[in-house]
Design an enzyme around this catalytic site. Structure first.
Site, PDB file in Angstrom:
ATOM      1  N   CYS A   1       0.620  -1.172   0.014  1.00  0.00           N
ATOM      2  CA  CYS A   1       0.092  -0.042  -0.113  1.00  0.00           C
ATOM      3  C   CYS A   1       0.873   1.316   0.119  1.00  0.00           C
ATOM      4  CB  CYS A   1      -1.178   0.101   1.082  1.00  0.00           C
ATOM      5  SG  CYS A   1      -1.670  -1.521   1.436  1.00  0.00           S
TER       6      CYS A   1
ATOM      7  N   HIS B   1      -3.312   6.932   2.191  1.00  0.00           N
ATOM      8  CA  HIS B   1      -3.749   5.580   1.506  1.00  0.00           C
ATOM      9  C   HIS B   1      -5.052   5.225   2.255  1.00  0.00           C
ATOM     10  CE1 HIS B   1      -4.209   1.454   0.812  1.00  0.00           C
ATOM     11  NE2 HIS B   1      -4.049   0.973   2.127  1.00  0.00           N
TER      12      HIS B   1
ATOM     13  N   ASN C   1     -10.217  -0.553  -0.290  1.00  0.00           N
ATOM     14  CA  ASN C   1      -8.954  -0.411  -0.314  1.00  0.00           C
ATOM     15  C   ASN C   1      -8.119  -0.780  -1.619  1.00  0.00           C
ATOM     16  OD1 ASN C   1      -6.061  -0.663   0.333  1.00  0.00           O
ATOM     17  ND2 ASN C   1      -6.485  -1.454   2.367  1.00  0.00           N
TER      18      ASN C   1
HETATM   19  N1  ACO Z   1     -19.157  -9.368   8.298  1.00  0.00           N
HETATM   20  C1  ACO Z   1     -19.540  -9.520   9.290  1.00  0.00           C
HETATM   21  N2  ACO Z   1     -18.682  -9.847  10.503  1.00  0.00           N
HETATM   22  C2  ACO Z   1     -17.553 -10.137  10.168  1.00  0.00           C
HETATM   23  C3  ACO Z   1     -16.779  -9.832   8.891  1.00  0.00           C
HETATM   24  C4  ACO Z   1     -17.790  -9.295   8.135  1.00  0.00           C
HETATM   25  N3  ACO Z   1     -17.146  -8.832   6.868  1.00  0.00           N
HETATM   26  N4  ACO Z   1     -15.816  -9.827   9.321  1.00  0.00           N
HETATM   27  C5  ACO Z   1     -15.306 -10.275  10.505  1.00  0.00           C
HETATM   28  N5  ACO Z   1     -16.614 -10.579  10.929  1.00  0.00           N
HETATM   29  C6  ACO Z   1     -16.756 -11.036  12.291  1.00  0.00           C
HETATM   30  C7  ACO Z   1     -15.680 -11.667  13.190  1.00  0.00           C
HETATM   31  O1  ACO Z   1     -15.729 -13.258  12.654  1.00  0.00           O
HETATM   32  C8  ACO Z   1     -15.774 -11.486  14.611  1.00  0.00           C
HETATM   33  O2  ACO Z   1     -16.688 -12.186  14.866  1.00  0.00           O
HETATM   34  P1  ACO Z   1     -16.592 -12.988  16.430  1.00  0.00           P
HETATM   35  O3  ACO Z   1     -16.604 -11.884  17.413  1.00  0.00           O
HETATM   36  O4  ACO Z   1     -17.956 -13.669  16.441  1.00  0.00           O
HETATM   37  O5  ACO Z   1     -15.319 -13.921  16.271  1.00  0.00           O
HETATM   38  C9  ACO Z   1     -16.250  -9.982  14.508  1.00  0.00           C
HETATM   39  O6  ACO Z   1     -16.737  -9.644  13.216  1.00  0.00           O
HETATM   40  C10 ACO Z   1     -15.110  -9.007  14.803  1.00  0.00           C
HETATM   41  O7  ACO Z   1     -13.935  -9.220  13.935  1.00  0.00           O
HETATM   42  P2  ACO Z   1     -12.812  -8.407  14.184  1.00  0.00           P
HETATM   43  O8  ACO Z   1     -11.683  -9.070  13.041  1.00  0.00           O
HETATM   44  O9  ACO Z   1     -12.163  -8.525  15.605  1.00  0.00           O
HETATM   45  O10 ACO Z   1     -13.118  -7.188  13.725  1.00  0.00           O
HETATM   46  P3  ACO Z   1     -12.583  -5.858  13.968  1.00  0.00           P
HETATM   47  O11 ACO Z   1     -13.344  -5.001  14.822  1.00  0.00           O
HETATM   48  O12 ACO Z   1     -11.173  -5.600  14.123  1.00  0.00           O
HETATM   49  O13 ACO Z   1     -12.508  -5.236  12.374  1.00  0.00           O
HETATM   50  C11 ACO Z   1     -11.136  -4.762  10.752  1.00  0.00           C
HETATM   51  C12 ACO Z   1     -11.984  -5.776  11.492  1.00  0.00           C
HETATM   52  C13 ACO Z   1     -12.255  -3.610   9.989  1.00  0.00           C
HETATM   53  C14 ACO Z   1     -10.354  -5.370   9.515  1.00  0.00           C
HETATM   54  C15 ACO Z   1     -10.235  -3.989  11.712  1.00  0.00           C
HETATM   55  O14 ACO Z   1      -9.469  -4.534  12.277  1.00  0.00           O
HETATM   56  C16 ACO Z   1      -9.632  -2.996  10.873  1.00  0.00           C
HETATM   57  O15 ACO Z   1     -10.050  -1.879  10.879  1.00  0.00           O
HETATM   58  N6  ACO Z   1      -8.198  -3.088  10.675  1.00  0.00           N
HETATM   59  C17 ACO Z   1      -7.244  -2.189  10.154  1.00  0.00           C
HETATM   60  C18 ACO Z   1      -6.627  -2.827   8.938  1.00  0.00           C
HETATM   61  C19 ACO Z   1      -7.181  -2.619   7.670  1.00  0.00           C
HETATM   62  O16 ACO Z   1      -8.084  -1.683   7.260  1.00  0.00           O
HETATM   63  N7  ACO Z   1      -6.542  -3.219   6.704  1.00  0.00           N
HETATM   64  C20 ACO Z   1      -6.588  -2.813   5.488  1.00  0.00           C
HETATM   65  C21 ACO Z   1      -5.868  -3.399   4.758  1.00  0.00           C
HETATM   66  S1  ACO Z   1      -4.070  -3.281   5.268  1.00  0.00           S
HETATM   67  C22 ACO Z   1      -3.534  -1.735   4.498  1.00  0.00           C
HETATM   68  O17 ACO Z   1      -4.201  -1.514   3.419  1.00  0.00           O
HETATM   69  C23 ACO Z   1      -2.581  -1.124   5.147  1.00  0.00           C
END
Ligand code: ACO
Length: 320
Positions: free
Chosen positions: A111, A247, A277
Site C-alpha cells: 500500500c 492511503h 482499499n
Molecule cells: N461481516 C460480518 N462480520 C464479520 C466480517 C464481515 N465482513 N468480518 C469479520 N466479522 C466478524 C468476525 O468473525 C468477528 O466475529 P466474532 O466476534 O463472532 O468472532 C467479529 O466480526 C469481529 O472481528 P474482528 O476481526 O475483531 O473485527 P474488527 O472490529 O477488528 O474489524 C477490521 C476488522 C475492519 C479489519 C479492523 O481490524 C481494521 O479496521 N483493521 C485495520 C486494517 C485495515 O483496514 N487493513 C486494510 C488492509 S491493510 C492496509 O491497507 C494497510
C-alpha cells in the site's frame, strides 16, 4: 528544478459491487462493513487485466500532462498483483503505450507502493538520469483474495492511478520512506511453493491474510509519526498543509491519524466509500480525483502518505 506532477489519471473497473451485493455471497452486512471501514462500494474486475487497468490510467495521465509516450524516460509501476512475474507490469505497459525510450521496472511496497515509486522516480529526475517519468499504482486485488474469508475480502477493490513527473518550478519538496520486515506477517500473501528436483513443498495459503488489529495499530502510530518527521525536517507548519492524501485503508485509521495530528478531518479527502482499499492505487486514484475536481491550486502544499504490507510506510511533501 523541482520534480513537478505534470498530469494525473485513474481508472476503475466498470463492475461496481456494493456491500449488499457481497451479502448475497457471504455472511456479512452493509452495516458491519460500512460502520467498521467506511466502505460501501468497490470496483471488481470481471474482465480487465491489471495491464489494461494500468493502461487506461497511464494514458489518461499522459494526455493530461501533454507529454508524448515516446518522451517518457522511466516507467515505475507499483503493484503486488501484476499479470505476470515477468515481464514486469511496467514493461507490458511500455509496449501498450509505445513508450519506446523508457527504462521500466516495478516496485513492490504494497500500500506504500505509489509513494515509493514516486520518490524513486524523483531521485532519477534529480540525478539527471531521466527528464519525464510515469509512475503508477495498479492492483487487481480481487485475484489474491480468499472470497470465503469475509474478514479480508470485503475490504479491497481493484483500480489504478498514475502521474507523469517532469521538471518544473513547483513540486516534490521532501519525502520519508521506512520499512519494518520484522512485522511483515501482519499482512501476508505467500508466493509459489518451492517445487523443483529437490523439494516438493506444500502450497501455502496463496491469498491475503491479515491481522487487522495489528495493522490498525501500526498505521495509527506510524503515519502521524512519519508526517510529523517530514514537517519537522522541512520546517513547515502543519497548518500550511491544504490536504493530507492518505492511503485509503479504513476510515477509522484516517480519522485516528487526523485526531493524533490535531488536524480537521476536512483536510483528509477520502474516496474509500466508493473504491474500498486499492492498495498501491488508492493514493494516485484520489490524487487524480482532486486534480480533476480542480481542488489543487498551484503552490498548494499537500502531503501524500502510504502504509501497509512489508511493513512499509512513506510520505511525500509536494508543493502543487
Ligand atoms: N461481516 C460480518 N462480520 C464479520 C466480517 C464481515 N465482513 N468480518 C469479520 N466479522 C466478524 C468476525 O468473525 C468477528 O466475529 P466474532 O466476534 O463472532 O468472532 C467479529 O466480526 C469481529 O472481528 P474482528 O476481526 O475483531 O473485527 P474488527 O472490529 O477488528 O474489524 C477490521 C476488522 C475492519 C479489519 C479492523 O481490524 C481494521 O479496521 N483493521 C485495520 C486494517 C485495515 O483496514 N487493513 C486494510 C488492509 S491493510 C492496509 O491497507 C494497510
Amino acid at each position: 528544478m523541482a520534480t513537478t506532477i505534470l498530469g494525473t489519471g485513474s481508472y476503475l473497473p466498470e463492475n461496481i459491487v456494493s456491500n449488499d451485493d457481497l451479502a448475497k455471497y457471504m455472511d456479512t452486512s452493509d452495516e458491519w462493513i460500512s460502520s467498521r471501514t467506511g466502505i460501501r462500494f468497490r470496483h471488481i474486475s470481471n474482465k480487465e487485466t491489471a495491464a489494461e487497468i494500468a493502461y487506461y490510467a497511464a494514458a489518461s495521465a499522459l494526455k493530461h500532462s501533454g507529454i508524448l509516450a515516446e518522451n517518457i524516460d522511466l516507467i515505475i509501476a507499483a503493484t503486488i498483483t501484476p499479470d505476470c512475474l515477468t515481464p514486469s507490469m511496467s514493461c507490458i505497459l511500455q509496449e501498450k503505450l509505445g513508450a519506446v525510450n523508457a527504462v521500466c521496472f516495478d516496485i513492490n511496497a504494497a500500500c506504500s507502493g505509489f509513494i515509493f515509486a514516486m520518490n524513486t522516480a524523483h531521485m532519477y529526475l534529480q540525478a539527471g538520469m531521466a527528464r519525464y517519468a510515469l509512475v503508477l499504482g495498479v492492483e487487481v486485488l480481487s485475484s489474491i483474495l480468499d472470497w470465503t474469508d469475509r474478514s479480508t475480502c470485503v475490504l479491497f477493490g481493484d483500480g489504478a492511478g498514475a502521474a507523469v513527473l517532469g521538471p518544473g518550478e513547483y513540486g516534490i519538496q521532501d519525502f520519508i520512506m521506512g520499512s519494518d520486515g520484522s512485522h511483515g506477517k501482519a499482512l501476508l500473501c505467500s508466493g509459489r511453493p518451492l517445487r523443483n528436483l529437490y523439494s516438493n513443498e506444500e502450497a501455502a495459503n496463496p491469498y491475503v491474510h491479515m491481522d487487522g488489529q495489528a495493522v490498525f495499530r501500526f498505521a495509527v502510530r506510524q503515519v502521524p509519526e512519519c508526517i510529523e518527521q517530514l514537517l519537522k525536517r522541512s520546517s513547515i507548519s502543519i497548518h500550511e498543509i491544504k490536504y493530507f492524501v492518505l492511503h485509503q485503508a479504513n476510515i477509522r485509521i484516517i480519522q485516528s491519524v487526523a485526531k493524533r495530528l490535531q488536524v480537521n478531518i476536512e483536510k483528509f479527502p477520502m474516496n474509500i466509500s466508493e473504491c474500498a482499499n486499492t492498495s498501491s492505487a488508492s493514493i494516485p486514484i484520489l490524487l487524480a480525483e482532486l486534480d480533476k475536481e480542480g481542488k489543487l491550486q498551484r503552490g498548494d502544499k499537500i502531503i501524500l502518505s502510504g502504509f501497509g504490507g512489508g511493513l512499509t510506510w512513506g510520505a511525500v511533501l509536494i508543493e502543487w
